[in-house]
Design a protein around this motif. Structure first.
Motif, PDB file in Angstrom:
ATOM      1  N   ARG A 149       0.960  -1.230  -0.012  1.00 22.84           N
ATOM      2  CA  ARG A 149      -0.023  -0.045   0.040  1.00 22.84           C
ATOM      3  C   ARG A 149       0.836   1.248   0.053  1.00 22.84           C
ATOM      4  N   GLU A 150       1.880   1.504   0.988  1.00 20.41           N
ATOM      5  CA  GLU A 150       2.626   2.531   0.899  1.00 20.41           C
ATOM      6  C   GLU A 150       3.503   2.808  -0.228  1.00 20.41           C
ATOM      7  N   GLY A 151       4.212   1.564  -1.023  1.00 23.01           N
ATOM      8  CA  GLY A 151       4.743   1.608  -1.835  1.00 23.01           C
ATOM      9  C   GLY A 151       4.014   2.302  -3.243  1.00 23.01           C
ATOM     10  N   ALA A 152       2.680   1.649  -3.319  1.00 19.96           N
ATOM     11  CA  ALA A 152       1.772   2.175  -4.307  1.00 19.96           C
ATOM     12  C   ALA A 152       1.491   3.653  -4.123  1.00 19.96           C
ATOM     13  N   VAL A 153       1.262   3.987  -2.670  1.00 17.02           N
ATOM     14  CA  VAL A 153       0.871   5.560  -2.677  1.00 17.02           C
ATOM     15  C   VAL A 153       2.169   6.441  -2.903  1.00 17.02           C
ATOM     16  N   TRP A 154       3.354   5.912  -2.546  1.00 18.05           N
ATOM     17  CA  TRP A 154       4.347   6.674  -2.986  1.00 18.05           C
ATOM     18  C   TRP A 154       4.570   6.891  -4.602  1.00 18.05           C
ATOM     19  N   LEU A 155       4.379   5.603  -5.214  1.00 18.80           N
ATOM     20  CA  LEU A 155       4.408   5.615  -6.729  1.00 18.80           C
ATOM     21  C   LEU A 155       3.415   6.595  -7.065  1.00 18.80           C
ATOM     22  N   MET A 156       2.142   6.502  -6.921  1.00 15.85           N
ATOM     23  CA  MET A 156       1.151   7.076  -7.575  1.00 15.85           C
ATOM     24  C   MET A 156       1.389   8.936  -7.075  1.00 15.85           C
ATOM     25  N   THR A 157       1.986   9.179  -5.993  1.00 17.22           N
ATOM     26  CA  THR A 157       2.216  10.487  -5.546  1.00 17.22           C
ATOM     27  C   THR A 157       3.301  10.893  -6.740  1.00 17.22           C
ATOM     28  N   GLN A 158       4.192  10.095  -6.917  1.00 16.28           N
ATOM     29  CA  GLN A 158       5.167  10.737  -7.660  1.00 16.28           C
ATOM     30  C   GLN A 158       4.666  10.955  -9.172  1.00 16.28           C
ATOM     31  N   LEU A 159       3.537  10.033  -9.321  1.00 16.54           N
ATOM     32  CA  LEU A 159       2.984  10.196 -10.829  1.00 16.54           C
ATOM     33  C   LEU A 159       1.866  11.174 -10.718  1.00 16.54           C
ATOM     34  N   LYS A 160       1.714  12.004  -9.524  1.00 11.57           N
ATOM     35  CA  LYS A 160       0.636  13.022  -9.498  1.00 11.57           C
ATOM     36  C   LYS A 160      -0.978  12.548  -9.363  1.00 11.57           C
ATOM     37  N   HIS A 161      -1.067  11.433  -8.792  1.00  7.25           N
ATOM     38  CA  HIS A 161      -2.235  10.890  -8.691  1.00  7.25           C
ATOM     39  C   HIS A 161      -2.237  10.005  -7.401  1.00  7.25           C
ATOM     40  N   PRO A 162      -2.198  10.570  -6.210  1.00  7.52           N
ATOM     41  CA  PRO A 162      -2.048   9.753  -5.031  1.00  7.52           C
ATOM     42  C   PRO A 162      -3.268   9.241  -4.529  1.00  7.52           C
ATOM     43  N   GLU A 163      -4.357   9.727  -4.810  1.00  2.98           N
ATOM     44  CA  GLU A 163      -5.698   9.152  -4.724  1.00  2.98           C
ATOM     45  C   GLU A 163      -6.087   7.628  -5.326  1.00  2.98           C
ATOM     46  N   LEU A 164      -5.109   7.134  -6.277  1.00  2.35           N
ATOM     47  CA  LEU A 164      -5.151   5.961  -6.748  1.00  2.35           C
ATOM     48  C   LEU A 164      -4.286   4.758  -6.146  1.00  2.35           C
ATOM     49  N   GLY A 165      -3.445   5.487  -5.133  1.00  3.87           N
ATOM     50  CA  GLY A 165      -2.583   4.552  -4.568  1.00  3.87           C
ATOM     51  C   GLY A 165      -3.200   3.198  -3.860  1.00  3.87           C
ATOM     52  N   ASN A 166      -4.332   3.112  -3.169  1.00  4.09           N
ATOM     53  CA  ASN A 166      -4.970   2.031  -2.496  1.00  4.09           C
ATOM     54  C   ASN A 166      -5.171   1.311  -3.334  1.00  4.09           C
ATOM     55  N   LEU A 167      -5.995   1.671  -4.538  1.00  2.00           N
ATOM     56  CA  LEU A 167      -6.440   0.728  -5.823  1.00  2.00           C
ATOM     57  C   LEU A 167      -5.172   0.036  -6.357  1.00  2.00           C
ATOM     58  N   VAL A 168      -4.140   0.679  -6.710  1.00  2.00           N
ATOM     59  CA  VAL A 168      -2.992   0.373  -7.251  1.00  2.00           C
ATOM     60  C   VAL A 168      -2.180  -0.844  -6.372  1.00  2.00           C
ATOM     61  N   GLY A 169      -2.090  -0.570  -5.085  1.00  2.00           N
ATOM     62  CA  GLY A 169      -1.562  -1.291  -4.189  1.00  2.00           C
ATOM     63  C   GLY A 169      -2.357  -2.542  -4.082  1.00  2.00           C
ATOM     64  N   LEU A 170      -3.587  -2.492  -4.088  1.00  2.00           N
ATOM     65  CA  LEU A 170      -4.308  -3.746  -3.876  1.00  2.00           C
ATOM     66  C   LEU A 170      -4.198  -4.467  -5.418  1.00  2.00           C
ATOM     67  N   ILE A 171      -4.309  -4.001  -6.406  1.00  2.00           N
ATOM     68  CA  ILE A 171      -4.059  -4.606  -7.772  1.00  2.00           C
ATOM     69  C   ILE A 171      -2.712  -5.236  -7.614  1.00  2.00           C
ATOM     70  N   ALA A 172      -1.644  -4.516  -7.228  1.00  2.00           N
ATOM     71  CA  ALA A 172      -0.265  -5.109  -7.277  1.00  2.00           C
ATOM     72  C   ALA A 172       0.060  -6.147  -6.307  1.00  2.00           C
ATOM     73  N   LEU A 173      -0.878  -6.002  -5.161  1.00  2.00           N
ATOM     74  CA  LEU A 173      -0.559  -7.308  -4.207  1.00  2.00           C
ATOM     75  C   LEU A 173      -1.503  -8.544  -4.744  1.00  2.00           C
TER      76      LEU A 173
END
Length: 123
Positions: free
Chosen positions: A23-47
């Motif tokens: 989750r934290e890795g995805a939130v960090w990555l999506m923050t770098q890509l200027k879309h922090p709101e997608l962090g939880n979803l990207v983390g779930l999908i990545a897991l």
């Protein structure tokens, strides 16, 4: 105090650390890509993708599955405050309730149902 000895602390800590790291890795990555709101979803999908690939290469440890089942059962109580807030909001919506309920069904219930089917079949 006997129940404390029966808990598989290593599996619990490992499972929770795995979830938090993704989750934290995805939130960090999506923050770098200027879309922090997608962090939880990207983390779930990545897991899910990681577990799916791991399952095809190796067997998932029974300790991980058991711990995950317990976490899912107990985390249902975390949604009670959200449910109470939603009920209060519904009271104030009036004529907009049917549209709100349609959005809730489409955006919440259907993806959860699909996720449950995927988890049952692949995990």
């Amino acid at each position: 105090m006997n129940w404390i000895k029966r808990i598989d602390w290593t599996a619990w800590i490992g499972t929770i650390a795995l979830i938090i790291c993704f989750r934290e890795g995805a939130v960090w990555l999506m923050t770098q890509l200027k879309h922090p709101e997608l962090g939880n979803l990207v983390g779930l999908i990545a897991l899910l993708i990681t577990l799916f690939i791991w399952r095809n290469v190796h067997k998932l440890p029974a300790r991980l599955i058991d711990t995950n089942n317990k976490i899912m059962k107990e985390s249902a109580f975390a949604f009670l405050p959200v449910s109470a807030g939603s009920l209060i909001m519904l009271v104030h919506m009036g004529k907009e309730i049917p549209a709100f309920l349609a959005v809730m069904c489409i955006s919440t219930l259907i993806p959860l149902w699909i996720y449950a089917k995927m988890a049952k079949r692949w995990l």
